[in-house]
Design a protein around this motif. Structure first.
Motif, PDB file in Angstrom:
ATOM      1  N   GLN A 194       0.793  -1.226   0.000  1.00 37.15           N
ATOM      2  CA  GLN A 194       0.000   0.000   0.000  1.00 37.15           C
ATOM      3  C   GLN A 194       0.830   1.282   0.000  1.00 37.15           C
ATOM      4  O   GLN A 194       0.338   2.323  -0.431  1.00 37.15           O
ATOM      5  N   VAL A 195       2.043   1.224   0.505  1.00 37.11           N
ATOM      6  CA  VAL A 195       2.863   2.440   0.545  1.00 37.11           C
ATOM      7  C   VAL A 195       3.369   2.766  -0.860  1.00 37.11           C
ATOM      8  O   VAL A 195       3.932   1.919  -1.543  1.00 37.11           O
ATOM      9  N   ASP A 196       3.159   4.008  -1.257  1.00 38.94           N
ATOM     10  CA  ASP A 196       3.584   4.466  -2.573  1.00 38.94           C
ATOM     11  C   ASP A 196       4.920   5.203  -2.430  1.00 38.94           C
ATOM     12  O   ASP A 196       4.963   6.408  -2.207  1.00 38.94           O
ATOM     13  N   ALA A 197       6.006   4.450  -2.515  1.00 39.47           N
ATOM     14  CA  ALA A 197       7.343   5.027  -2.378  1.00 39.47           C
ATOM     15  C   ALA A 197       8.317   4.205  -3.209  1.00 39.47           C
ATOM     16  O   ALA A 197       8.046   3.050  -3.562  1.00 39.47           O
ATOM     17  N   ALA A 198       9.469   4.796  -3.499  1.00 42.40           N
ATOM     18  CA  ALA A 198      10.476   4.100  -4.304  1.00 42.40           C
ATOM     19  C   ALA A 198      11.047   2.892  -3.576  1.00 42.40           C
ATOM     20  O   ALA A 198      11.352   1.876  -4.187  1.00 42.40           O
ATOM     21  N   CYS A 199      11.225   2.994  -2.243  1.00 41.69           N
ATOM     22  CA  CYS A 199      11.810   1.914  -1.442  1.00 41.69           C
ATOM     23  C   CYS A 199      10.959   1.721  -0.188  1.00 41.69           C
ATOM     24  O   CYS A 199      10.717   2.684   0.548  1.00 41.69           O
TER      25      CYS A 199
END
Length: 420
Positions: free
Chosen positions: A361-366
């Motif tokens: 669910q987290v929208d991040a590169a890493c």
């Protein structure tokens, strides 16, 4: 001052790089590593000039500072890049059409890569090494805080290029002026790609000004969520490393989210930070617990409704961290969606299902499970070095190494076929 003549020289020099062999590239980078170690004293003198003009309390001071060990590490990284497998020239996605046209893609350089960066002289080495390895010329635009250091570094690089009979124009350091940045960002036909490395203000300026393609990198408002099922000892180690390993870097922890069922563990989680005098901005629940603990009172500040947007939206780059108490993993996810910058986020939990939900669910590169965000780094990811950490979704994402500095072209072989 119109800089098109300068850009044209770099453009012309870029065409010569495709004629170099892999042995040529490797040899030059290895010689640059040796030259870096042989000229440590000269580089430190230039860096001391820059440091003398900056307040030691400035968060950028640590980024600006070169030391003998850091220069040895830079030399080691250059050797690592020299020996990495080069994606340049790689052929992939081959196929033959029904008419017997043979198609394939081949990795090629962008051509000329421009990088705008602030008080980080190590970036001059990283950008040149990665660009040279992949057949790209580079235009460097450093900040005025690191100008003496950058000029010493680029002078050294040009010395090595001359020794190898390679055009010095494959690397160019622009004046440390605002005007130079503007001209670089509008150098249509000369620079193929721009990568800004720095804080939010720099990145916003580049995005709003550029007429050439941009890959957005750098700014990080980074979170770690200590879940209901987190291990306290592990959490303390991860939080300490994420926050204090190097506070001025973009992957440093800015905000700790703590499940309300584990709020009593907060003093233990933060005990290592108390020893390092980390200033804490805490919400009501966290403040109540910390104010009754051994955490120094002068290092605890309450977050108020008037300050929460500023506090939770800040990339601190210092010995400062925010804390927010949440009642569920969904609330943690909502907080990250609101305040995160798409850089690096982490969860500490023994629950595999919660970890999978978080990573999905987290929208991040890493996105990390039971590891600190301090690992977001090209070297740590096995890329040798990085030209930046992309926080956008189009094109490269996360630490950008050699492959991120190549594009591709279609090669089509025929036998006289014509289209009907």
């Amino acid at each position: 001052m119109i800089m098109n003549d300068t850009f044209a020289k770099v453009r012309c020099a870029s065409y010569t790089l495709n004629r170099l062999s892999e042995t040529d590239r490797t040899s030059l980078l290895l010689d640059l590593a040796d030259a870096t170690e042989a000229h440590i004293s000269d580089l430190l003198v230039a860096n001391a000039n820059d440091l003398s003009r900056m307040d030691k309390d400035n968060p950028l001071y640590d980024r600006l500072q070169l030391t003998p060990q850091r220069l040895h590490d830079i030399a080691s990284a250059l050797r690592n890049v020299a020996h990495l497998d080069n994606p340049l020239g790689e052929v992939f996605d081959t196929k033959t059409l029904p008419n017997n046209l043979r198609l394939r893609k081949q990795r090629v350089p962008y051509g000329v890569v421009g990088v705008v960066y602030e008080a980080r002289p190590n970036v001059s080495f990283d950008v040149f090494a990665l660009c040279f390895k992949t057949g790209n010329a580079c235009v460097l635009k450093g900040g005025k805080d690191a100008d003496a250091s950058n000029r010493a570094i680029v002078s050294l690089i040009k010395d090595v290029l001359r020794h190898h009979n390679i055009s010095e124009d494959v690397v160019c350091l622009l004046p440390a002026t605002h005007e130079a940045t503007q001209q670089m960002l509008t150098a249509v036909g000369y620079i193929d790609l721009c990568i800004p490395r720095g804080g939010r203000r720099l990145i916003d300026f580049v995005r709003q000004t550029a007429r050439i393609p941009v890959i957005e990198t750098g700014a990080g408002v980074v979170h770690t969520y200590f879940d209901e099922f987190g291990d306290t000892d592990m959490g303390a180690r991860i939080i300490e490393n994420g926050k204090t390993r190097r506070v001025s870097v973009c992957n440093a922890l800015d905000c700790l989210l703590v499940h309300s069922k584990r709020i009593a563990d907060l003093p233990q989680l933060l005990a290592p930070l108390a020893k390092k005098n980390v200033k804490i901005y805490a919400d009501d629940k966290a403040y109540a617990v910390l104010s009754q603990s051994a955490y120094p009172d002068n290092l605890i500040m309450a977050v108020t409704p008037d300050t929460e947007n500023e506090v939770y939206g800040t990339e601190f780059m210092s010995y400062t961290m925010a804390i927010r108490t949440v009642d569920s993993i969904d609330e943690a996810l909502q907080h990250i969606r609101r305040y995160g910058s798409g850089h690096s986020e982490a969860i500490i939990t023994a629950s595999e299902s919660n970890a999978q939900l978080f990573q999905q669910q987290v929208d991040a590169a890493c996105v990390y499970w039971n590891a600190p965000t301090s690992f977001t780094d090209g070297g740590e990811f096995g890329l040798g070095a990085e030209i930046g950490i992309s926080t956008q979704k189009l094109g490269p994402r996360g630490p950008m190494g050699l492959q991120a500095l190549t594009t591709y072209k279609w090669l089509i072989d025929g036998e006289g076929q014509v289209r009907g």
